[in-house]
Design a protein around this motif. Sequence first.
Motif, mmCIF file in Angstrom:
data_model
loop_
_atom_site.group_PDB
_atom_site.id
_atom_site.type_symbol
_atom_site.label_atom_id
_atom_site.label_comp_id
_atom_site.label_asym_id
_atom_site.label_seq_id
_atom_site.Cartn_x
_atom_site.Cartn_y
_atom_site.Cartn_z
ATOM 1 N N GLN A 49 -8.820 -24.257 -9.053
ATOM 2 C CA GLN A 49 -8.541 -24.597 -7.495
ATOM 3 C C GLN A 49 -7.156 -24.266 -7.245
ATOM 4 O O GLN A 49 -6.209 -24.481 -8.159
ATOM 5 C CB GLN A 49 -9.408 -25.756 -7.135
ATOM 6 N N SER B 293 -4.087 -25.202 5.827
ATOM 7 C CA SER B 293 -4.978 -24.864 4.811
ATOM 8 C C SER B 293 -6.315 -25.276 5.258
ATOM 9 O O SER B 293 -7.267 -25.479 4.580
ATOM 10 C CB SER B 293 -4.432 -25.207 3.649
ATOM 11 N N HIS C 257 0.817 -1.417 0.155
ATOM 12 C CA HIS C 257 0.185 -0.023 -0.035
ATOM 13 C C HIS C 257 0.935 1.338 -0.062
ATOM 14 O O HIS C 257 1.944 1.273 0.522
ATOM 15 C CB HIS C 257 -0.866 0.059 1.167
ATOM 16 N N ARG D 122 -18.082 -14.298 -7.969
ATOM 17 C CA ARG D 122 -18.129 -15.497 -6.896
ATOM 18 C C ARG D 122 -18.872 -16.517 -7.939
ATOM 19 O O ARG D 122 -18.707 -17.678 -7.705
ATOM 20 C CB ARG D 122 -19.306 -15.075 -5.787
ATOM 21 N N LEU E 105 -6.915 -13.549 -6.670
ATOM 22 C CA LEU E 105 -6.764 -13.154 -5.328
ATOM 23 C C LEU E 105 -5.707 -11.830 -5.151
ATOM 24 O O LEU E 105 -5.966 -11.123 -4.122
ATOM 25 C CB LEU E 105 -5.882 -14.229 -4.196
ATOM 26 N N ARG F 169 -16.246 -18.382 -9.706
ATOM 27 C CA ARG F 169 -15.431 -19.259 -8.783
ATOM 28 C C ARG F 169 -16.393 -20.632 -8.349
ATOM 29 O O ARG F 169 -16.018 -21.459 -8.094
ATOM 30 C CB ARG F 169 -15.291 -18.546 -7.481
ATOM 31 N N ARG F 170 -17.766 -20.373 -8.202
ATOM 32 C CA ARG F 170 -18.699 -21.593 -7.773
ATOM 33 C C ARG F 170 -18.528 -22.598 -9.089
ATOM 34 O O ARG F 170 -19.019 -23.761 -8.741
ATOM 35 C CB ARG F 170 -20.141 -21.056 -7.869
ATOM 36 N N PHE G 149 -2.970 -25.481 -1.051
ATOM 37 C CA PHE G 149 -1.712 -24.694 -0.255
ATOM 38 C C PHE G 149 -0.655 -25.616 0.021
ATOM 39 O O PHE G 149 -0.661 -26.823 0.052
ATOM 40 C CB PHE G 149 -2.444 -24.334 1.018
ATOM 41 N N LEU H 235 -5.875 -16.876 -9.708
ATOM 42 C CA LEU H 235 -7.096 -17.270 -9.056
ATOM 43 C C LEU H 235 -8.016 -15.806 -8.675
ATOM 44 O O LEU H 235 -8.884 -16.129 -7.929
ATOM 45 C CB LEU H 235 -6.730 -17.845 -7.712
ATOM 46 N N ARG I 116 -1.783 -16.400 -7.154
ATOM 47 C CA ARG I 116 -2.896 -15.568 -6.518
ATOM 48 C C ARG I 116 -3.450 -14.769 -7.602
ATOM 49 O O ARG I 116 -4.805 -14.510 -7.701
ATOM 50 C CB ARG I 116 -2.470 -14.611 -5.488
#
Lengths: 290, 287
Positions: free
Chosen positions: A90, A99, A16, A81, A57, A84-85, A93, A55, A52
């Motif tokens: 996938q 995890s 940040h 969402r 993230l 992702r559903r 970790f 995905l 990440r």
Amino acid sequence: MTALLEVSGLRVELGHGRGRTEVLHGVDLTVEPGQIVGLIGETGSGKTTLARAVLGLAPPNSGTVLIEEQNTTKLRGRALRAFRRSGAAQYVFQDPLRSLDPDRTVFDTLVEGLVVQGGRSRDELRDAADRVARLVSLPAELLSKHPGELSGGQRQRVAIGRAMAVEPKLLICDEPVSALDASTRITILELLLELRRERGLGVIMITHDLGSLAGVADRVTVLYRGNVVESGSTQEVLLAPQHPYTRLLVESVPSLFDDEPLDSNRRGELRDAVRALELDEPVASVAGTR
Amino acid sequence: MKQVASALHTRAGLIAAIVLALVLVLAVIGPYIAPFDPLKNSGAILQAPNATHWFGTDYLGRDVLSRVLAGAPLSVYTAFEAVGIGLVIGVIPGITSVYLGRTYEWITLRVMDGLIALPFLIFAIAVAALLGNAVQQAMIAVGILIAPAFYRITRAAVLSHANSQYVTASQLFGASLFRVIRTHVWSKILPTLVVATANATAAGLLIVSSLTFLGIGVVPPDPTWGGILASDLSYLSQAPYGPIFPSLLIMATVGSLNLLADAIKDTSGDHGRVRLLKRRGRRVGTA
């Protein structure tokens, strides 16, 4: 054949305010269905950040991530969402204990993705859990156990099973075997090979351990300080590495038959070669394997 | 509430639950079983406990047993009401502040800091002046002022689990924020929250009394345990046993709340898992 995953020109900044650093400087990566791609690089090279970002993230600054030709970098909130559903991509970790939710049973963990998707009865979930447990070779009696009662290898099977339950097309494994002992490591790697064979699963295997890639990966991509420095078939990269950094990685692998894995002069030489190439970017301070 | 149920299987939890149940029964039927009118004065002031007045009489000749019984509902309900208000306006922002972005986080943090900075009595008096001096208003004031404690405690507990890998895994399945909190976060923060709630309820009982002492909230002659205690304290030299009866009830309630909180803490979360595994006689993981 269309690519399962197509990452192009991906730039990601982390942190940040004034501490914001660019961690990935325009990365390209392609995974075909049924292909296992090894992603190697040292700590801080941006491997996990890349995973990440794929995905969703870690939001990228520029570049695109196409999963089955859908650009996922533009998805936000509800749309993200919903995507992702579908369970297309996938993640497994590194540390299977951290995890897994310690309060939830193996059954709860395995079917979580299906429960989120909704519309399944208790019986259907039971069947699904049994199926997944068989797929990852977990004894059925473990379904009612909590993660604290399992061994490391069993936990990682649960973690892989959790991801496989939603039948993903792409599985990203972040150091899936580095927390495991050697014999368990082999069985987990064999499991991944089997899933690829049976399901046509595309896999990205993030690791710094070249040894675990050699028998498994079809292609290897080498990440160094946020750049892809080398990419090719596993044989090409491991047997005839072009980039000095890759050469350093390859030659640093200890062998059972050498007295000294890599003599210090040779290592220094390679280090110097890497430095000479210095990609004039500071090492990302924020990233790490966790 | 799985955690509460398993806490009842411990001896401490069971005892605490029984005492609390008795207190609740008292709160419901107390006024109806009071042998005398709790507000009726008589000439027999400051009497020691005797056959007619089991707990003696107070400085106006009122029967203390009747006052303790009649004061039970007001004392217990007000404490729970204040804690309930505090829970709602503390816990919900406490959890969501971790997940709903930096602006929301900043605003809730500053609001709670502001509430912490308010001097309690002055705020209570101001609320009484603004909204009128009655029990409901006083409890709203108390609830608002204990909310920051719940906010901070909840937030701290959530923060330590907010970015766990299993939360990320759940989000990767497309789980909603509500689902993530319900399935993964709630069970982790519950033990902490229960202990805080028990402590706050205990404090609530005492706050009600201290406010009564100042004439805020419950207005005399309506009896509350705290009010009875406060009036008895002025006549210690004449009736030294006076404060014992209301204090015993406050102590029993507060003590069993703490005991129950302790039992819940021991049977849930990390402690609970270790306990469970030990009972099953299996190897304990490095959780």
